[in-house]
Design an enzyme around this catalytic site. Sequence first.
Site, mmCIF file in Angstrom:
data_model
loop_
_atom_site.group_PDB
_atom_site.id
_atom_site.type_symbol
_atom_site.label_atom_id
_atom_site.label_comp_id
_atom_site.label_asym_id
_atom_site.label_seq_id
_atom_site.Cartn_x
_atom_site.Cartn_y
_atom_site.Cartn_z
ATOM 1 C CG ASP A 192 -1.804 1.116 1.168
ATOM 2 O OD1 ASP A 192 -2.520 1.403 0.367
ATOM 3 O OD2 ASP A 192 -1.482 2.015 2.222
ATOM 4 C CD GLU A 220 -5.688 0.731 -4.127
ATOM 5 O OE1 GLU A 220 -6.840 0.938 -3.883
ATOM 6 O OE2 GLU A 220 -4.868 0.827 -3.149
ATOM 7 C CG ASP A 225 -1.535 3.327 6.174
ATOM 8 O OD1 ASP A 225 -2.195 3.605 5.490
ATOM 9 O OD2 ASP A 225 -0.821 3.888 7.067
#
Length: 402
Positions: free
Chosen positions: A191, A275, A356
Site C-alpha cells: 500500500d 494498487e 495501511d
Amino acid sequence: MQVRYNYRLYPTGGQRQALARAFGCARVVYNDGLRARQEAHAAGLPYVTDVELSARLTKAKTTLERAWLGGVSSVVLQQALADLNAAYRNFFASIRGERRGPKIGPPRFRSRKDRRQAIRFTANARFKILPGGKLRLPKIGDVPVRWSRPLPCRPSSVTVIQDSTGRYFASFVVESQVGELPRTEPVTGIDLGLKHFAVLSDGTKVSSPRFLRRAEKNLKRRQRDLSRKRKGSRNRDKARLKVARAHARVADARRNFHHQLSTTLIRENQAVAVEDLAVRGLARTRLAKSIHDAGWSGFVGMLEYKALLYGRTFIRIGRFEPTSRTCSACGTKDGPKPLHVREWMCPACGARLDRDINAAVNVARAAGLAVTACGAQVRPGVPPPAQRSETGTHPKSRRWSA
Ligand SMILES: [Zn+2]
C-alpha cells in the site's frame, strides 16, 4: 529486455562546447522536421514520412544555410529525427486510445532553454569505451566518465544528457539477459501512502530514508531563500541555481531509495501486488502534489521491470478496489475512511485494523495472492501465484485495467 545504466560525465571545456553544438544541431533537425510536418498538415498535404524527412536532412546539409550540420555526427542528427518520429507515433497511438496512462499531446518544438538537452549515439556511430575508461564520442572527443558501477555488457546505444543544473550524464542501453532468481515463497501486497512511503501486507512500514529527508529539507530551505530575494537581482539568480541543484539532489536521492526498496522487494518475494494509483483521477486534488513528490509511478515502474527481469510476478490491481474500507479479517465492507483515520474497528467481526496494513493485505488478496491478515505467511497448499499472462483474466484486475 533493455535496461539503462547511467554514469556521470566530466567533459573538458572544449568537449562541453562540442556538446553544446551537437545539442543545438539535434534541436534544429528535430524542429525542422516538426515544422515540415506541421506545414504539410496545415496545407492539407499528406503526412511527411520518416524516409522523406531523412532525405530532406541529407539535402539540407548540402545547402549554405544548414552546412554547419556537417560538424556533428550524422548519427546524432538521424537519432533526433527518430525521436521526432517516436513522438508522433506515441501521439497517434494516444489519439487512438492504444496507450496506457494519460493522453499525450502532439510533439512540441525543442528550445535551448529546455531543462534537459540530449543527443543519442547508436552502435553505428562507433562510440567506444576506451581501455583507460574514457568514452569516445565521434566529433566530441574522449570524455572522462565516473564508472559508479560496472556496465554488464556492450551497450547498444548511449544518450548524452545535460540536466538543468549543467551536469552531464551518459545513459547506456544494455540488452539484459533475464536472470531468474531462485524461487521463493513470500508474496506481498504493497500500500503506497502519504504517512509512510509504503506499507507491506506483513506489517512492515517503510518510511523515506534520512538521506532523502535531509535533501528535501535542504530544498525547502533553498526555496525559502529564493522567495526572499529581490526580483531581477543577481542574488536571486544565484539562489535560483541553488534551488535547481537542490531539486536535482532530491530527485537523485529519491531514485536511489526507489531502486533500493524495489530491488529488496523483488528479491525477497515471489510476487508483489500494488494498487494502480489513481494519479489521473487525483490530478486536480490536494493530494496531487504529494503524489507527484513521492514519485510513486517511478517506483511502481521499477517494481514492474525488475519483476520481469528476475522472473517474479508483478500485479497491479484496479484502482477502485475499496482496499481501505474492507475488513481484511472477514471481508465486510465498511463506510468510507477519511485519511486521518489511522485505525478502525470492523463492526462485523470486531477486528482492530491498522488502516495501511489492512489496505496492503487487501491489495494482495485482490491480486489473488494468499496472505494472512497478520504476517505474510503463505497458507500451505495454496497454488503458486498466477503467471503474468494469466493475471489479465483475473476478474478483479480485468475490470479496471486500462
Ligand atoms: Zn471484519
